[in-house]
Design an enzyme around this catalytic site. Structure first.
Site, short mmCIF file in Angstrom:
data_model
loop_
_atom_site.label_atom_id
_atom_site.label_comp_id
_atom_site.label_asym_id
_atom_site.label_seq_id
_atom_site.Cartn_x
_atom_site.Cartn_y
_atom_site.Cartn_z
N ARG B 38 0.85 -1.18 0.00
CA ARG B 38 0.00 0.00 0.00
C ARG B 38 0.89 1.23 0.00
NH1 ARG B 38 -2.19 3.79 3.21
NH2 ARG B 38 -4.40 4.25 3.04
N SER B 107 -11.45 -2.43 2.92
CA SER B 107 -11.19 -1.54 4.05
C SER B 107 -12.46 -0.83 4.45
CB SER B 107 -10.13 -0.50 3.67
OG SER B 107 -9.00 -1.14 3.12
N LYS B 136 -4.11 9.72 11.90
CA LYS B 136 -5.56 9.64 12.14
C LYS B 136 -6.40 10.37 11.09
CE LYS B 136 -5.58 13.34 15.61
NZ LYS B 136 -6.19 14.50 14.98
#
Lengths: 211, 211
Positions: B38, B107, B136
């Site tokens: 990724r 996901s 985050k």
């Protein structure tokens, strides 16, 4: 068999707020027979949705639909092929995934790169930038007409001149013997994309070499 | 059949200058049996080259290789599957391209999204972010353990907890009944990725629910 000599490349940032499919539909109505969806900043999902819309439109006009870089999206929407470049999967690997019938266009910026693409199985090449374009940084310094003519002589596959070609330069571009012209802004940014496509096509066809 | 319960996700910006394949090789030597490539900022070509390297390494260790988003790259390198998300091709379209045997991970960031992915044919789901992660912003606000437990109950396919899971939180995460844990920094950023993988795996396996 590449039966188009005007290759329309999209750029939805140049439509002056119009929806890209609407602009492409106009271009198709004006006679464009090949469209490359090239919107590098979109997610795969967004590009897929846009590709589905362009697939419907291009089918309606019996035009080819090419997808920039994403072989998976091309396969998923039943496009006619892909447009690859130095940042894409290698042409030989793309060919394995696409099979013998789907088209592979390659964006070359030098004669050597164009030859490599032909050797590796590309069906046609876009070559440029021939002239200075508004987005020149993206494509590098303009190459001019003489490398274009050199590439035309070196290659056996069709070659499309790309980068800053305008209606007024079509004659000298086509005089190099290239198969056609790839265009973005001359059509996408035109006030009347239908009329723009129509008159550009007329001029390109007038100066096209018989293959 | 998802026979791994630690799912390593790469991030080459977290290797502290080490080559990503070297770090992944360490993790594999430490027992990792599944790796997702990724690296969203790479060109298709760069990702393809990296995927080829990871394909060799994962083969050596009989580990699965998953490719984020790019179905074409997964097919080209002979990966075991792809990891999709909201920005990817729809799961049903991906399944058509990948065939029945290649894996599709999805996901998900909500129970509804996870269920949709299962309905559409995903083989497993990563779910999160469970905890606050350094990145985050990328994943949104942490969901906590209770939506995780809810998703575990709602889904029939394996679910991997993702986002800020550390060695100290493995026990409470696995207590939700989830199949396993997906991790980036705990392994990729570890001084000793081999030892990190080994001790994380030990803890995950100790607390794994028998399926």
């Amino acid at each position: 068999m590449i039966d188009f000599n005007l290759y329309l490349i999209t750029d939805r940032t140049q439509t002056a707020g119009r929806e890209l499919p609407a602009v492409v539909a106009e271009a198709l109505a004006g006679g464009v027979r090949s469209v490359q969806l090239r919107e590098k900043d979109l997610s795969a999902r967004q590009m897929f949705e846009l590709a589905l819309q362009l697939r419907m439109l291009t089918r309606e006009y019996s035009a080819a639909l090419m997808i920039n870089d994403r072989i998976d999206i091309a396969l998923a929407v039943g496009a006619d092929g892909v447009q690859l470049g130095v940042g894409s999967l290698p042409v030989v690997d793309a060919r394995r995934l696409l099979g013998p019938d789907m088209l592979i266009g390659y964006s070359a910026h030098s004669v050597a790169e164009a030859l490599r693409a032909e050797c590796d199985g590309a069906d046609f090449v876009t070559f440029g930038p021939v002239y200075r374009t508004p987005s020149k940084l993206k494509y590098g310094e303009p190459l001019g007409l003489s490398p274009l003519a050199e590439a035309v002589n070196a290659l056996h596959i069709p070659l499309f001149a790309l980068g800053g070609v305008k209606k007024t330069s079509i004659e000298e571009v086509m005089a190099t013997g290239c198969h056609g012209v790839a265009m973005i802004s001359e059509i996408i940014a035109a006030t009347d994309p239908l009329e723009a496509a129509k008159s550009l096509l007329e001029k390109i066809e007038k100066h096209a070499t018989q293959h």
